[in-house]
Write a protein that holds these residues in place. Structure first.
Motif, mmCIF file in Angstrom:
data_model
loop_
_atom_site.group_PDB
_atom_site.id
_atom_site.type_symbol
_atom_site.label_atom_id
_atom_site.label_comp_id
_atom_site.label_asym_id
_atom_site.label_seq_id
_atom_site.Cartn_x
_atom_site.Cartn_y
_atom_site.Cartn_z
ATOM 1 N N ASP A 1 59.433 1.002 -51.793
ATOM 2 C CA ASP A 1 58.514 1.941 -52.409
ATOM 3 C C ASP A 1 57.583 2.547 -51.357
ATOM 4 O O ASP A 1 57.664 2.232 -50.170
ATOM 5 N N LYS A 2 56.709 3.435 -51.804
ATOM 6 C CA LYS A 2 55.798 4.142 -50.903
ATOM 7 C C LYS A 2 54.886 3.164 -50.147
ATOM 8 O O LYS A 2 54.659 3.333 -48.951
ATOM 9 N N ARG A 3 54.382 2.161 -50.828
ATOM 10 C CA ARG A 3 53.487 1.195 -50.184
ATOM 11 C C ARG A 3 54.198 0.457 -49.038
ATOM 12 O O ARG A 3 53.610 0.226 -47.988
ATOM 13 N N LEU A 4 55.460 0.090 -49.249
ATOM 14 C CA LEU A 4 56.221 -0.603 -48.212
ATOM 15 C C LEU A 4 56.439 0.298 -47.005
ATOM 16 O O LEU A 4 56.251 -0.118 -45.863
ATOM 17 N N VAL A 5 56.810 1.539 -47.244
ATOM 18 C CA VAL A 5 57.067 2.489 -46.151
ATOM 19 C C VAL A 5 55.786 2.763 -45.364
ATOM 20 O O VAL A 5 55.786 2.725 -44.127
ATOM 21 N N ILE A 6 54.671 3.002 -46.068
ATOM 22 C CA ILE A 6 53.399 3.255 -45.380
ATOM 23 C C ILE A 6 52.964 2.032 -44.588
ATOM 24 O O ILE A 6 52.530 2.142 -43.440
ATOM 25 N N GLY A 7 53.105 0.850 -45.174
ATOM 26 C CA GLY A 7 52.751 -0.380 -44.472
ATOM 27 C C GLY A 7 53.598 -0.587 -43.226
ATOM 28 O O GLY A 7 53.093 -0.964 -42.169
ATOM 29 N N LEU B 1 55.088 1.759 -41.473
ATOM 30 C CA LEU B 1 54.683 2.764 -40.489
ATOM 31 C C LEU B 1 53.391 2.356 -39.779
ATOM 32 O O LEU B 1 53.288 2.456 -38.549
ATOM 33 N N LEU B 2 52.412 1.886 -40.536
ATOM 34 C CA LEU B 2 51.157 1.440 -39.931
ATOM 35 C C LEU B 2 51.380 0.256 -38.993
ATOM 36 O O LEU B 2 50.815 0.192 -37.905
ATOM 37 N N PHE B 3 52.212 -0.676 -39.427
ATOM 38 C CA PHE B 3 52.543 -1.829 -38.589
ATOM 39 C C PHE B 3 53.187 -1.364 -37.286
ATOM 40 O O PHE B 3 52.805 -1.792 -36.200
ATOM 41 N N GLY B 4 54.162 -0.478 -37.395
ATOM 42 C CA GLY B 4 54.874 0.005 -36.209
ATOM 43 C C GLY B 4 53.978 0.766 -35.254
ATOM 44 O O GLY B 4 54.054 0.583 -34.039
ATOM 45 N N VAL B 5 53.107 1.610 -35.787
ATOM 46 C CA VAL B 5 52.178 2.363 -34.938
ATOM 47 C C VAL B 5 51.223 1.399 -34.232
ATOM 48 O O VAL B 5 50.991 1.501 -33.025
ATOM 49 N N GLY C 1 53.070 -0.450 -31.554
ATOM 50 C CA GLY C 1 53.347 0.439 -30.422
ATOM 51 C C GLY C 1 52.122 0.729 -29.578
ATOM 52 O O GLY C 1 52.221 0.892 -28.368
ATOM 53 N N ILE C 2 50.954 0.804 -30.198
ATOM 54 C CA ILE C 2 49.724 1.076 -29.453
ATOM 55 C C ILE C 2 49.250 -0.159 -28.697
ATOM 56 O O ILE C 2 48.921 -0.098 -27.515
ATOM 57 N N ALA C 3 49.220 -1.297 -29.390
ATOM 58 C CA ALA C 3 48.640 -2.517 -28.808
ATOM 59 C C ALA C 3 49.664 -3.420 -28.140
ATOM 60 O O ALA C 3 49.307 -4.209 -27.263
ATOM 61 N N GLY C 4 50.917 -3.343 -28.567
ATOM 62 C CA GLY C 4 51.915 -4.286 -28.055
ATOM 63 C C GLY C 4 51.733 -5.669 -28.650
ATOM 64 O O GLY C 4 52.249 -6.656 -28.139
ATOM 65 N N ILE C 5 50.990 -5.727 -29.756
ATOM 66 C CA ILE C 5 50.685 -7.009 -30.405
ATOM 67 C C ILE C 5 50.941 -6.851 -31.901
ATOM 68 O O ILE C 5 50.630 -5.824 -32.482
ATOM 69 N N CYS C 6 51.487 -7.889 -32.514
ATOM 70 C CA CYS C 6 51.583 -7.935 -33.966
ATOM 71 C C CYS C 6 50.922 -9.239 -34.432
ATOM 72 O O CYS C 6 50.493 -10.037 -33.603
ATOM 73 N N PHE D 1 42.242 -7.822 -31.805
ATOM 74 C CA PHE D 1 43.323 -7.519 -32.739
ATOM 75 C C PHE D 1 43.132 -8.269 -34.054
ATOM 76 O O PHE D 1 43.277 -7.697 -35.134
ATOM 77 N N VAL D 2 42.795 -9.556 -33.974
ATOM 78 C CA VAL D 2 42.627 -10.360 -35.191
ATOM 79 C C VAL D 2 41.448 -9.838 -36.018
ATOM 80 O O VAL D 2 41.544 -9.738 -37.247
ATOM 81 N N VAL D 3 40.349 -9.479 -35.368
ATOM 82 C CA VAL D 3 39.204 -8.912 -36.090
ATOM 83 C C VAL D 3 39.627 -7.612 -36.777
ATOM 84 O O VAL D 3 39.332 -7.396 -37.962
ATOM 85 N N ALA D 4 40.327 -6.731 -36.056
ATOM 86 C CA ALA D 4 40.796 -5.468 -36.634
ATOM 87 C C ALA D 4 41.758 -5.729 -37.788
ATOM 88 O O ALA D 4 41.722 -5.039 -38.814
ATOM 89 N N MET D 5 42.603 -6.737 -37.651
ATOM 90 C CA MET D 5 43.562 -7.089 -38.701
ATOM 91 C C MET D 5 42.818 -7.554 -39.957
ATOM 92 O O MET D 5 43.152 -7.137 -41.077
ATOM 93 N N ILE D 6 41.797 -8.377 -39.788
ATOM 94 C CA ILE D 6 41.020 -8.863 -40.926
ATOM 95 C C ILE D 6 40.281 -7.704 -41.608
ATOM 96 O O ILE D 6 40.249 -7.623 -42.837
ATOM 97 N N VAL D 7 39.726 -6.792 -40.809
ATOM 98 C CA VAL D 7 39.055 -5.615 -41.374
ATOM 99 C C VAL D 7 40.066 -4.781 -42.169
ATOM 100 O O VAL D 7 39.786 -4.337 -43.288
ATOM 101 N N GLY D 8 41.243 -4.577 -41.610
ATOM 102 C CA GLY D 8 42.285 -3.825 -42.318
ATOM 103 C C GLY D 8 42.701 -4.502 -43.611
ATOM 104 O O GLY D 8 42.904 -3.841 -44.636
ATOM 105 N N MET D 9 42.803 -5.821 -43.594
ATOM 106 C CA MET D 9 43.155 -6.557 -44.811
ATOM 107 C C MET D 9 42.057 -6.419 -45.861
ATOM 108 O O MET D 9 42.346 -6.277 -47.060
ATOM 109 N N ALA D 10 40.799 -6.434 -45.423
ATOM 110 C CA ALA D 10 39.676 -6.267 -46.351
ATOM 111 C C ALA D 10 39.681 -4.870 -46.960
ATOM 112 O O ALA D 10 39.470 -4.711 -48.177
#
Length: 140
Positions: A82-88, A90-94, A97-102, A120-129
């Motif tokens: 679905d749209k949510r999976l595709v957008i997620g 894409l965001l993950f891939g970008v 690609g920018i940070a070289g970290i997942c 990265f972890v702080v940004a990830m937590i902010v994104g999850m929030a």
């Protein structure tokens, strides 16, 4: 306690695997993603090996209703793209690609005391929030 021990052992094994494979090294990951420049194909072999092991592991896991920890297995109910999976994705891939970290390697880097890992972890937590707030707003 048994569940916690299995979670710890699995996380430790995963983290060590990421380190040995070079997946916790952002420059190695960025070298893999740089297909138009100095491409480093070594992570493709790591990914192919992981997929093979995963296919075998999931095949055996589906044969048992319970995990080794004794917990019942719960499989995802959604089976469509679905749209949510595709957008997620894409965001993950970008972000990758920018940070070289997942997320997995970020936790390894955080445990190693890396500033990049912490950021990265702080940004990830902010994104999850942000996602949680946006999802809550949509359901009201």
């Amino acid at each position: 306690m048994k569940k916690l021990m299995f979670a710890f052992a699995g996380g430790l094994l995963f983290g060590v695997g990421l380190i040995l494979a070079g997946m916790a090294n952002p420059s190695k990951v960025l070298g893999f993603l740089d297909v138009a420049g100095k491409w480093d194909p070594s992570l493709a072999f790591v990914m192919a090996g992981a997929i093979a092991v995963g296919l075998i592991g999931f095949r055996f896991a589906r044969m048992n209703a319970f995990a080794w920890s004794g917990e019942p297995r719960v499989w995802p109910a959604l089976r469509h793209i679905d749209k949510r999976l595709v957008i997620g994705a894409l965001l993950f891939g970008v972000g990758w690609g920018i940070a070289g970290i997942c997320p997995g390697p970020a936790l390894v880097l955080l445990g190693a005391g890396s500033g990049k890992g912490l950021l990265f972890v702080v940004a990830m937590i902010v994104g999850m929030a942000i996602h949680a707030i946006a999802t809550r707003a949509q359901t009201k």
